[in-house]
Design an enzyme around this catalytic site. Structure first.
Site, mmCIF file in Angstrom:
data_model
loop_
_atom_site.group_PDB
_atom_site.id
_atom_site.type_symbol
_atom_site.label_atom_id
_atom_site.label_comp_id
_atom_site.label_asym_id
_atom_site.label_seq_id
_atom_site.Cartn_x
_atom_site.Cartn_y
_atom_site.Cartn_z
ATOM 1 N N PRO A 95 0.812 -1.225 0.000
ATOM 2 C CA PRO A 95 0.000 0.000 0.000
ATOM 3 C C PRO A 95 0.836 1.262 0.000
ATOM 4 O O PRO A 95 1.845 1.365 0.696
ATOM 5 C CB PRO A 95 -0.800 -0.132 1.298
ATOM 6 C CG PRO A 95 -0.957 -1.598 1.472
ATOM 7 C CD PRO A 95 0.354 -2.185 1.005
ATOM 8 N N CYS A 96 0.381 2.220 -0.803
ATOM 9 C CA CYS A 96 1.228 3.373 -1.091
ATOM 10 C C CYS A 96 0.533 4.705 -0.904
ATOM 11 O O CYS A 96 1.066 5.726 -1.291
ATOM 12 C CB CYS A 96 1.717 3.285 -2.541
ATOM 13 S SG CYS A 96 0.370 3.155 -3.740
ATOM 14 N N GLN A 97 -0.654 4.732 -0.300
ATOM 15 C CA GLN A 97 -1.377 5.990 -0.206
ATOM 16 C C GLN A 97 -0.577 7.070 0.508
ATOM 17 O O GLN A 97 -0.719 8.251 0.227
ATOM 18 C CB GLN A 97 -2.717 5.799 0.513
ATOM 19 C CG GLN A 97 -3.773 5.139 -0.350
ATOM 20 C CD GLN A 97 -3.761 3.628 -0.216
ATOM 21 O OE1 GLN A 97 -2.727 3.033 0.044
ATOM 22 N NE2 GLN A 97 -4.894 3.012 -0.396
ATOM 23 N N TYR A 99 2.437 7.750 0.221
ATOM 24 C CA TYR A 99 3.428 8.351 -0.652
ATOM 25 C C TYR A 99 2.803 8.814 -1.963
ATOM 26 O O TYR A 99 3.485 9.233 -2.883
ATOM 27 C CB TYR A 99 4.527 7.355 -1.022
ATOM 28 C CG TYR A 99 4.936 6.410 0.068
ATOM 29 C CD1 TYR A 99 5.709 6.841 1.135
ATOM 30 C CD2 TYR A 99 4.551 5.072 0.037
ATOM 31 C CE1 TYR A 99 6.093 5.961 2.136
ATOM 32 C CE2 TYR A 99 4.933 4.196 1.042
ATOM 33 C CZ TYR A 99 5.707 4.646 2.085
ATOM 34 O OH TYR A 99 6.079 3.781 3.072
ATOM 35 N N ASN A 138 5.782 0.078 -5.891
ATOM 36 C CA ASN A 138 5.193 1.174 -5.143
ATOM 37 C C ASN A 138 5.202 2.421 -6.015
ATOM 38 O O ASN A 138 5.749 2.401 -7.118
ATOM 39 C CB ASN A 138 5.961 1.418 -3.836
ATOM 40 C CG ASN A 138 5.087 2.021 -2.746
ATOM 41 O OD1 ASN A 138 4.526 3.087 -2.912
ATOM 42 N ND2 ASN A 138 4.978 1.324 -1.621
#
Length: 463
Positions: A95-97, A99, A138
């Site tokens: 999960p990358c929210q 960044y 990512n």
């Protein structure tokens, strides 16, 4: 070496589709080249449904842990990692929210954010299962996170790999640079354990002293021609003087408190030394554009946008000026407004005092061009936002939103991959907004298909 896989943060199975060259739904029925022994997909924001997990299970079935329990839809932080079956390749688009390009870098919390902390679950898997190879994905701004201490979060991740005995290569790849149908920049991270033949081969390249730039020469050789990403996605030659070198502190505490570094789009960590350089893609093959994946037959009327929702004034107007007063609500609810340039007065607070300032943003193309790859697709796709694609229907010429199947094709998935889910033992249809969300969260699986060829060669040479 057996081609066994553990897929974390699996979504609807992007890595699995890519590794097994799944282009059509019919391909899912074929024997898989890469065997997924366990996966995990849990969406904490969904209280009553788990559409991504249920879509994955609809296509591929589930996997049991060593004790025979199905833990694939549990919060990964609560899973006992020692009970995951053994595997040789760990993959995941973690999960990358925190960044993400969907929010400003200044507001991102990086590895301390709700999603960013899930990195520690990956580290836990590395520690408990010690997979020989790891491939992660990512958003590209990971290497710049957080804004207040650029590069710290990525350095912490590199140090975690180092402490577990891995060498790490990385590359930021824009899928469109290699001919694919979306302008989507993502970082891919490839790590390999000391003692593997691949690691030994890389180490042989890097047998050097610290004199005469020999370390930089070896690293450049890996990054430009002999490394994992260099063999998969060609880049132009680079000069030795452009490579940057940085020692990675031994202590995670020192990295967290003091480390700052401008990582480039390509690099390798060897032991505790970082080599990084900005590379330029080199590609002369076939290119796929948005128009190539769009529907050519009848599209359901619900996708089309009424003219009054498209424009509030002359179609040639591409910007609005609201410094003398806001436009009427109806005007602001048009695509012309939301995608146009804007100038307006906003309020802020500084040192306890309110003040006004002029906010402005430039226009973007209202109707997406068919002769270019699609723009980056976000989880908000289909909603009333600047990032949503609107296109000119090929059959009627009318303006509409992307269909669910077009969103799937933009990411390289089989048509209708997200149509059905297996929910509580029965087959259900996934809602349209969720189908779009799944694709905004996914990766371009065509890139994984390319990487699979290199991975397969590497695995075939291992014992």
């Amino acid at each position: 070496m057996k081609k066994t896989v553990c897929e974390l943060f699996a979504g609807v199975g992007g890595f699995r589709c890519g590794l097994n060259n799944i282009s059509r739904l019919e391909d899912i029925k074929k024997k898989e080249k890469w065997e997924t022994v366990w996966f995990n997909q849990w969406e904490p924001s969904e209280k009553n449904t788990q559409y991504a997990h249920d879509c994955y299970v609809y296509h591929f079935g589930t996997c049991k842990d060593i004790n025979g329990n199905d833990t694939t839809n549990l919060d990964i932080e609560k899973v006992d990692k020692t009970l995951i079956p053994d595997f040789n390749l760990l993959v995941g688009g973690f999960p990358c929210q925190d960044y993400s390009v969907a929010s400003s870098l200044a507001n991102s919390k990086g590895i301390e954010g709700k999603k960013g902390v899930l990195w520690w679950s990956i580290r836990d898997v590395l520690e408990k299962k010690k997979p020989p190879f790891v491939l992660l994905e990512n958003v590209d701004r990971l290497i710049k996170s957080p804004a207040s201490q650029r590069g710290r979060d990525f350095a912490i991740m590199l140090a975690c790999f180092r402490d577990e005995g891995y060498t790490v290569e990385w590359r930021i790849i824009n899928a469109a640079d290699y001919g694919y149908q979306q302008r989507r920049r993502r970082i891919f991270i490839f790590a390999y354990k000391d003692g593997t033949k691949y690691a030994n081969n890389i180490k042989n390249i890097t047998e050097y002293s610290d004199d005469n730039n020999e370390g930089k020469i070896a690293a450049l050789d890996i990054l430009i021609s002999k490394g994992f990403f260099a063999k998969t996605f060609k880049v132009e030659s680079e000069e030795l003087k452009n490579i940057k070198v940085k020692d990675l502190p031994e202590s995670l505490g020192n990295i967290s408190d003091k480390f700052s570094f401008n990582f480039e789009n390509s690099g390798i960590m060897l032991d505790s030394k970082i080599y990084t350089i900005k590379t330029i893609p080199s590609y002369n093959g076939k290119r796929i554009n948005l128009g190539d994946i769009m529907e050519t037959e009848n599209v359901d009327e619900s996708y089309f946008i009424p003219y009054e929702r498209l424009y509030y004034t002359d179609e040639s107007v591409t910007k609005s000026d609201e410094t003398q007063g806001a436009l009427p609500k109806g005007d602001r609810q048009t695509w012309q407004y939301i995608k146009g340039g804007k100038k307006m007065i906003r309020k802020s607070k500084k040192q306890g005092k309110d003040f006004d300032y002029i906010y402005s943003e430039g226009p973007i193309s209202m109707i997406d061009e068919e002769d270019k790859p699609a723009r980056t697709m976000l989880t908000s796709e289909g909603g009333f936002s600047r990032s949503t694609h609107i296109v000119r229907d090929k059959k009627t010429g009318r303006i509409r939103l992307l269909t669910a199947t077009e969103a799937e094709r933009i990411q390289g998935f089989p048509t209708n991959h997200t149509k059905n889910v297996l929910m509580n033992g029965s087959i259900e249809e996934m809602p349209l907004n969720k189908r779009r969300f799944m694709m905004g969260n996914a990766l371009v699986i065509d890139l994984v298909k390319d990487m699979e060829k290199t991975l397969s060669d590497i695995f075939d040479l291992e014992d």
